[in-house]
Design a protein around this motif. Sequence first.
Motif, short mmCIF file in Angstrom:
data_model
loop_
_atom_site.label_atom_id
_atom_site.label_comp_id
_atom_site.label_asym_id
_atom_site.label_seq_id
_atom_site.Cartn_x
_atom_site.Cartn_y
_atom_site.Cartn_z
N PRO A 42 39.34 50.90 47.11
CA PRO A 42 40.16 49.63 47.21
C PRO A 42 40.76 49.33 46.24
O PRO A 42 40.59 49.73 45.22
CB PRO A 42 38.85 48.14 46.85
CG PRO A 42 37.79 48.84 47.93
CD PRO A 42 37.53 50.70 47.18
N ALA A 43 42.33 48.74 45.50
CA ALA A 43 43.01 48.17 44.51
C ALA A 43 42.62 47.82 43.36
O ALA A 43 41.12 47.02 44.01
CB ALA A 43 43.89 47.69 45.23
N VAL A 55 37.64 43.26 35.54
CA VAL A 55 37.80 44.16 36.78
C VAL A 55 37.89 43.26 37.98
O VAL A 55 37.15 42.15 38.28
CB VAL A 55 37.04 44.88 36.74
CG1 VAL A 55 37.03 45.85 38.28
CG2 VAL A 55 36.62 45.73 35.85
N LYS A 56 39.39 43.40 38.83
CA LYS A 56 38.93 42.63 39.79
C LYS A 56 39.69 43.60 41.15
O LYS A 56 40.41 44.59 41.19
CB LYS A 56 40.78 41.74 39.63
CG LYS A 56 40.03 40.13 39.33
CD LYS A 56 41.77 39.23 38.92
CE LYS A 56 41.24 37.92 39.29
NZ LYS A 56 42.81 37.60 39.46
N MET A 57 39.04 43.23 42.36
CA MET A 57 39.06 44.37 43.30
C MET A 57 39.32 44.01 44.21
O MET A 57 38.39 43.08 44.41
CB MET A 57 37.85 45.45 43.01
CG MET A 57 37.32 46.69 44.40
SD MET A 57 36.36 47.08 44.52
CE MET A 57 36.19 48.79 42.99
N GLU A 58 40.25 43.99 45.26
CA GLU A 58 40.37 44.06 46.54
C GLU A 58 39.34 44.37 47.55
O GLU A 58 39.53 45.63 47.83
CB GLU A 58 41.81 44.46 47.02
CG GLU A 58 43.09 44.12 46.52
CD GLU A 58 44.09 44.46 46.87
OE1 GLU A 58 44.39 45.07 47.70
OE2 GLU A 58 45.26 43.99 46.64
N ARG A 105 34.20 53.18 43.30
CA ARG A 105 34.46 53.31 42.41
C ARG A 105 33.99 53.20 40.99
O ARG A 105 33.10 51.84 40.68
CB ARG A 105 35.56 52.48 42.40
CG ARG A 105 36.33 51.86 43.64
CD ARG A 105 37.75 52.91 43.42
NE ARG A 105 38.54 52.78 41.94
CZ ARG A 105 39.64 52.78 42.41
NH1 ARG A 105 39.70 51.58 42.58
NH2 ARG A 105 40.22 52.91 41.26
N SER A 106 33.91 53.73 39.83
CA SER A 106 33.42 54.07 38.48
C SER A 106 34.84 53.85 37.47
O SER A 106 35.41 54.62 37.17
CB SER A 106 32.11 55.05 38.42
OG SER A 106 33.49 55.78 38.40
N LYS A 124 37.72 35.11 48.11
CA LYS A 124 38.67 35.04 49.05
C LYS A 124 39.49 36.60 48.80
O LYS A 124 40.34 36.87 49.11
CB LYS A 124 39.47 34.49 47.86
CG LYS A 124 39.67 32.81 48.49
CD LYS A 124 41.10 32.30 47.66
CE LYS A 124 40.75 30.64 48.11
NZ LYS A 124 42.05 30.10 47.40
N GLY A 125 38.66 37.18 49.59
CA GLY A 125 37.91 38.26 49.23
C GLY A 125 38.44 39.77 47.79
O GLY A 125 39.15 40.48 47.82
N VAL A 126 37.85 39.30 46.87
CA VAL A 126 38.79 39.45 45.92
C VAL A 126 37.43 38.88 44.79
O VAL A 126 36.79 38.11 44.65
CB VAL A 126 40.10 39.26 45.00
CG1 VAL A 126 39.93 39.11 43.89
CG2 VAL A 126 41.36 38.94 45.58
N LEU A 127 36.83 40.61 44.38
CA LEU A 127 35.54 40.81 43.25
C LEU A 127 36.18 40.79 42.37
O LEU A 127 37.10 41.28 41.63
CB LEU A 127 34.96 42.47 43.71
CG LEU A 127 33.65 42.71 42.77
CD1 LEU A 127 32.48 41.40 42.68
CD2 LEU A 127 33.48 43.73 42.92
N LYS A 128 35.96 39.44 40.97
CA LYS A 128 36.02 39.80 39.81
C LYS A 128 34.70 39.97 39.11
O LYS A 128 33.35 39.25 39.19
CB LYS A 128 36.38 38.26 39.41
CG LYS A 128 36.81 38.26 38.32
CD LYS A 128 37.40 37.18 37.84
CE LYS A 128 38.24 36.96 36.92
NZ LYS A 128 38.37 35.33 35.84
#
Length: 147
Positions: A42-43, A55-58, A105-106, A124-128
């Motif tokens: 994921p981006a 860190v923000k991940m889609e 991801r690490s 909303k689909g974004v992990l912060k």
Amino acid sequence: MATGKWNPLQELQLMQEQMNRLFDLSRQRSLGEPAESSSWHPAVDIYEDEAEVVVKMEVPEIDQKDIDVTLEEGTLVISGCRELERKEKQQNYHRIERSYGSFRRSFSLPATIDQERISARCDKGVLKVVLPKKSSDHPRQIEVEVK
């Protein structure tokens, strides 16, 4: 436009990650069939200010319970899985372009991170993931006494 110190190694690492995603994507797309068992990446956006690193991940269409955020010897590890939803009746897909399957991801954390106060939330689909910095690591001026 933000300006910063140019780091050629960081750009090479970014290019390597993009190439890995392209190769993973090409392996998944044989005859339009999703490769559910392969991993995907994921981006991610990573930024910081004086107080924290973020860190923000889609992670669209992934339940929060299916995402693991762990700390392993100074490394932030985010992993999870997005499953291809299948119903009893086989849907007639014409094209499957989104990635499915597990991901991991690490990211190495700097020593300035307060590992006890790390927090994560999904919206909303974004992990912060918020990584607060230690307050004691800020440089301070020490006066030199003259005798």
